[in-house]
Design a protein around this motif. Structure first.
Motif, PDB file in Angstrom:
ATOM      1  N   GLU A   1       2.566   2.111 -11.471  1.00 53.74           N
ATOM      2  CA  GLU A   1       2.936   1.445 -10.218  1.00 53.74           C
ATOM      3  C   GLU A   1       1.696   1.133  -9.383  1.00 53.74           C
ATOM      4  O   GLU A   1       0.754   1.927  -9.308  1.00 53.74           O
ATOM      5  N   ILE A   2       1.692  -0.025  -8.742  1.00 54.20           N
ATOM      6  CA  ILE A   2       0.608  -0.405  -7.837  1.00 54.20           C
ATOM      7  C   ILE A   2       1.004   0.053  -6.441  1.00 54.20           C
ATOM      8  O   ILE A   2       1.807  -0.593  -5.748  1.00 54.20           O
ATOM      9  N   VAL A   3       0.462   1.182  -6.021  1.00 53.64           N
ATOM     10  CA  VAL A   3       0.894   1.788  -4.769  1.00 53.64           C
ATOM     11  C   VAL A   3      -0.158   2.806  -4.328  1.00 53.64           C
ATOM     12  O   VAL A   3      -0.972   3.257  -5.138  1.00 53.64           O
ATOM     13  N   VAL A   4      -0.151   3.136  -3.055  1.00 55.14           N
ATOM     14  CA  VAL A   4      -0.951   4.254  -2.552  1.00 55.14           C
ATOM     15  C   VAL A   4       0.000   5.427  -2.371  1.00 55.14           C
ATOM     16  O   VAL A   4       0.929   5.375  -1.566  1.00 55.14           O
ATOM     17  N   ASN A   5      -0.207   6.488  -3.158  1.00 52.36           N
ATOM     18  CA  ASN A   5       0.649   7.665  -3.098  1.00 52.36           C
ATOM     19  C   ASN A   5      -0.221   8.880  -3.378  1.00 52.36           C
ATOM     20  O   ASN A   5      -0.450   9.247  -4.528  1.00 52.36           O
ATOM     21  N   ARG A   6      -0.714   9.481  -2.311  1.00 55.72           N
ATOM     22  CA  ARG A   6      -1.665  10.584  -2.470  1.00 55.72           C
ATOM     23  C   ARG A   6      -1.032  11.799  -3.123  1.00 55.72           C
ATOM     24  O   ARG A   6      -1.713  12.592  -3.765  1.00 55.72           O
TER      25      ARG A   6
ATOM     26  N   SER B   1       0.834  -1.205   0.000  1.00 53.33           N
ATOM     27  CA  SER B   1       0.000   0.000   0.000  1.00 53.33           C
ATOM     28  C   SER B   1       0.875   1.264   0.000  1.00 53.33           C
ATOM     29  O   SER B   1       1.590   1.522  -0.949  1.00 53.33           O
ATOM     30  N   ASP B   2       0.857   2.050   1.089  1.00 54.87           N
ATOM     31  CA  ASP B   2       1.634   3.296   1.107  1.00 54.87           C
ATOM     32  C   ASP B   2       2.912   3.198   1.919  1.00 54.87           C
ATOM     33  O   ASP B   2       3.603   4.197   2.117  1.00 54.87           O
ATOM     34  N   GLN B   3       3.260   2.003   2.401  1.00 58.68           N
ATOM     35  CA  GLN B   3       4.378   1.891   3.327  1.00 58.68           C
ATOM     36  C   GLN B   3       5.732   2.011   2.638  1.00 58.68           C
ATOM     37  O   GLN B   3       6.685   2.520   3.226  1.00 58.68           O
ATOM     38  N   VAL B   4       5.856   1.505   1.419  1.00 62.28           N
ATOM     39  CA  VAL B   4       7.127   1.571   0.689  1.00 62.28           C
ATOM     40  C   VAL B   4       6.860   2.128  -0.706  1.00 62.28           C
ATOM     41  O   VAL B   4       6.078   1.555  -1.466  1.00 62.28           O
ATOM     42  N   GLN B   5       7.518   3.246  -1.017  1.00 66.21           N
ATOM     43  CA  GLN B   5       7.333   3.912  -2.307  1.00 66.21           C
ATOM     44  C   GLN B   5       8.461   3.485  -3.251  1.00 66.21           C
ATOM     45  O   GLN B   5       9.464   4.165  -3.421  1.00 66.21           O
TER      46      GLN B   5
END
Length: 828
Positions: free
Chosen positions: A403-408, A377-381
């Protein structure tokens, strides 16, 4: 093109026919060290030791099977598969990840590797070494700067060095300065003539050279790119770092550019290998390196710029990393001897630079096993963190949009993360053979993310099997947060799912009623079978059970345990009410087990290092933190390239050497402890624990080596806090038969007339009464921690705050004794 590569590779290695495969779920806890030579060749965020992954591949597959990891990272899954005689297909959207994975899954000719390094050295050193020239402070001869300390802190009023330096005890403030305001303040040098290292303040000559370098243009090419906007890079923007060049000092930027130019001139065959060494060195040459009393190093998975940074000599970093990778490549060469031979001229590993959500070219039902570690999720960019490597290596950086990630900061929320993972799970389920397994390792404390994983697995049609205990990957080296609090996941939870055969159903129904009762029942069943478990172990099992049953939901485990009358806590461990309290099982010491294993291998006669390493990697399931080479040097004798069990005389010599090393370690810890106390930082707890273990188990040599340092800290007013810590540690070691380091130090201090005559003030105490208060409060806190009585513990802590104590005594209690008691009370 990539579709063609995958299709051609699968035509040689894949198969889709039915077979009689039947394998139960893997249910063991796997412990693996991150201190191995292979693991530390090149950094990568969240990577797992290949030795741990091997355990799962060995359980779920057979020789010749094809293993897939579509989130391959550094390629540990591929190395594990090849070393067991399996084929592997690895994919990642980041080109840096694929580049690193390629070098973890292929062997390099050591002779050609050394030759290429020497060519780079001949071309690069004449351009790099003048950048770090200086004069020796002892003999005035030519010396090289190994490292330079840069400070954005206000200088110390007493010694003009950076605030927080170990040189003096003067307390000064710290300004929240931008990166550009950092100044060089101290150098660590090596003299060519007297061959001695030296640490000293920056000289006028050093300062003049730095100013000249900063004014000159760099005559070599380097990446002139802006860091992308994101959650981690905004930490850089707040410190004035916008471009790749800004994260290095001008001197290190010049040296790195010269080094890269020398590597580009190497023959094409070995250029990638030298670029692998180069990329492995980049982060160690950046401003992210912290300057600390116990050593440097950057914070992992972030771009944190410390107020005291260490500018390392680029050539030293590169040379050291080359030698480390050379050793690691020798081990990889041994492991890859077990890899399957090529088929139709196609090697047993395929690397794809593409998203896990899109795997064309891989036929339906053609993969025998999947082991993967998807984005957290958002823990590692990963996109932002890999950017530094990809910029220097000239790679495409446009992949971050997919990228599959949470990055607001980049407009990527949990919905887009869910959509990307949904496609990835669907693709993995499509290519997996019926009846085969997918193993997912994940690390998150947010229950909504676990709910998401549960839903996506259910949607993909995979079925879950589980055992009464949760399978975990347990790293032998943990972060400070992992060791000190139950709110952080201490291990990586591992879940395995099976793809049903066509005739089977997919039993993952959602159960909507009475969730609390089912959760309590699951915990009770677990504790009935495995009593006396810590809260983090119970959490692992509860999450695994709920996810595998398709019933994951948000819950407060601590509240559930405390509110339900059937659960009882003793000393931080939980059991069912009425179950007898039993002594904790003593865990096997991995280091002792490894030594016994090596002794058994040598019982038949001397063995070469290569033979021992092969047996060690394949025959010892749980590796200790210490490398095999270190275990051999400390416990065995060598002659003519072979290792054997030492004679009694040789064993005595090895023991004597070990005693001297433990004495040096005690001195180092004392120095670290002193620096931490003077800075008023949170390090004393960790260093004091290690020092206490050395005092209680250390030999006589440790005591005699520590004594002069101890006297110094007891005598100097500015070191009062350190003296207080040491006295507290010495006094808390219980008397025992024989001569341990603590008892010898007690005797020597009691017999030292100077301290007896000078009185208690020289022990860092403002009054004798403080000693009694310290002992009383320490005993009260320890008693509360032993019983797990939180109320009593907080009452003792309140008494501590209200007590009239000297600043030194209060510092000891608040930074060592009280945190230790709280950790013990929580079962840490």
């Amino acid at each position: 093109m990539l579709n063609t590569i995958a299709a051609r590779w699968m035509s040689a290695w894949g198969r889709t026919e039915e077979d009689a495969y039947d394998c139960p779920a893997f249910d063991r806890q796997v412990r693996a060290s991150k201190a191995s030579t292979v693991y530390q060749m090149h950094s990568y965020w969240t990577k797992k030791p290949y030795e741990a992954v091997r355990e799962y591949i060995a359980h779920y597959t057979r020789p010749g099977d094809v293993v897939l990891d579509p989130f391959c990272g550094s390629g540990g899954t591929g190395l594990a598969a090849l070393s067991l005689g399996r084929a592997a297909i690895l994919g990642d959207l980041s080109p840096a990840a694929v580049f690193i994975a390629r070098h973890y899954t292929s062997a390099i000719d050591p002779a050609a590797f050394r030759k290429a390094f020497h060519r780079v050295a001949e071309a690069a050193r004449p351009a790099i070494e003048p950048l770090y020239e200086t004069a020796c402070s002892r003999c005035g001869g030519r010396a090289a700067i190994a490292s330079t300390t840069w400070s954005s802190r206000e200088p110390c009023r007493a010694c003009s060095r950076p605030a927080g330096c170990a040189s003096c005890a003067a307390a000064t403030g710290k300004e929240s300065a931008r990166c550009g305001s950092a100044v060089p303040v101290e150098v660590y040098t090596r003299c060519e003539r007297c061959a001695l290292p030296s640490r000293r303040p920056l000289s006028a000559q050093d300062r003049e050279r730095i100013l000249r370098i900063e004014a000159e243009a760099v005559p070599y090419a380097y990446p002139r790119l802006d860091f992308p906007d994101g959650e981690k890079t905004r930490e850089l923007f707040s410190k004035g770092v916008r471009r790749v060049e800004d994260i290095f000092t001008r001197r290190n930027l010049h040296a790195l550019a010269a080094l890269k130019a020398a590597i580009e001139a190497v023959g094409e065959e070995m250029r990638d290998a030298m670029l692998f060494v180069f990329s492995a060195s980049l982060h160690s040459a950046a401003k992210t390196q912290r300057c600390r009393a116990g050593g440097g190093g950057a914070l992992s998975a972030t771009y944190y710029l410390p107020p005291l940074s260490l500018e390392r000599n680029v050539w030293d970093v590169f040379e050291r990393k080359f030698r480390h990778i050379l050793r690691g490549q020798e081990e990889i060469g041994l492991l890859l001897r077990n890899a399957p031979p090529e088929r139709e001229g196609i090697p047993p590993v395929c690397l794809l630079n593409r998203s896990a959500a899109d795997l064309p070219g891989i036929p339906d039902g053609s993969i025998d096993y999947i082991f993967t570690d998807p984005a957290y999720s958002d823990q590692v960019q990963f996109g932002e963190l890999n950017f530094l490597w990809e910029a220097w290596l000239g790679m495409d950086i446009g992949w971050q949009q997919g990228e599959i990630v949470v990055n607001r900061a980049r407009g990527m929320d949990e919905e887009s993360y869910r959509a990307g993972l949904r496609q990835a799970f669907a693709e993995m389920a499509r290519v997996l053979r019926p009846g085969r397994w997918l193993t997912l390792t994940f690390h998150d404390t947010k229950t909504r993310i676990w709910e998401m994983i549960q839903d996506l697995v259910e949607e993909s049609g995979l079925a879950a099997d589980f055992s009464p205990d949760a399978a975990v990957l347990d790293p032998l080296q943990k972060s400070f947060n992992q060791t000190q609090t139950h709110k952080v996941a201490r291990r990586d939870l591992v879940l395995s799912f099976r793809k049903p055969r066509p005739a089977e159903s997919t039993p993952l129904p959602k159960r909507l009623a009475r969730r609390r009762q089912r959760l309590v029942s699951a915990i009770a069943e677990f504790l009935y079978r495995f009593p006396d478990k810590r809260i983090d172990q119970i959490y692992d099992h509860a999450v695994a059970r709920l996810v595998l049953e398709g019933d994951m939901h948000a819950f407060d485990l601590k509240a559930v345990l405390e509110e339900e009358d059937i659960f009882v806590e003793t000393g931080g461990e939980w059991r069912l009410r009425g179950q007898p309290v039993r002594e904790s099982l003593i865990e096997t010491d991995p280091e002792k087990e490894a030594i016994r294993f090596l002794e058994a291998e040598m019982a038949r006669g001397p063995r070469s290092y290569g033979d021992l390493l092969e047996a060690y990697n394949t025959g010892l399931p749980a590796k200790p933190a210490k490398e095999m080479a270190a275990l051999l040097e400390e416990n065995f004798a060598a002659a003519e390239g072979e290792w054997r069990i030492p004679t009694p005389e040789e064993r005595e010599a090895l023991l004597r050497q070990h005693l001297e090393e433990s004495s040096r370690e005690a001195t180092r810890l004392l120095r670290d402890l002193a620096a931490a106390c003077l800075k008023r930082e949170g390090r004393p707890l960790a260093d004091a624990r290690l020092l206490e273990s050395l005092l209680s188990a250390g030999p006589e040599a440790t005591a005699h080596l520590l004594y002069p340092h101890l006297k110094r800290h007891l005598s100097l007013p500015g070191s009062a806090e350190v003296g207080e810590v040491l006295l507290h540690l010495i006094e808390r070691v219980p008397p025992r038969p024989g001569k341990d380091a603590a008892s010898i130090l007690r005797e020597r201090l009691a017999g030292d007339r100077r301290f007896c005559r000078c009185g208690p003030r020289h022990f860092g105490l403002s009054a004798w009464g403080d000693r009694e208060k310290l002992r009383h409060l320490s005993d009260e806190l320890a008693a509360a921690a032993d019983t797990g009585d939180r109320e009593r513990l907080e009452e003792a802590a309140e008494s501590l705050r209200a007590a009239s104590l000297s600043p030194e005594t209060r510092h000891i209690l608040e930074t060592i004794v009280l945190p230790e008691a709280r950790i013990k009370a929580m079962g840490g």
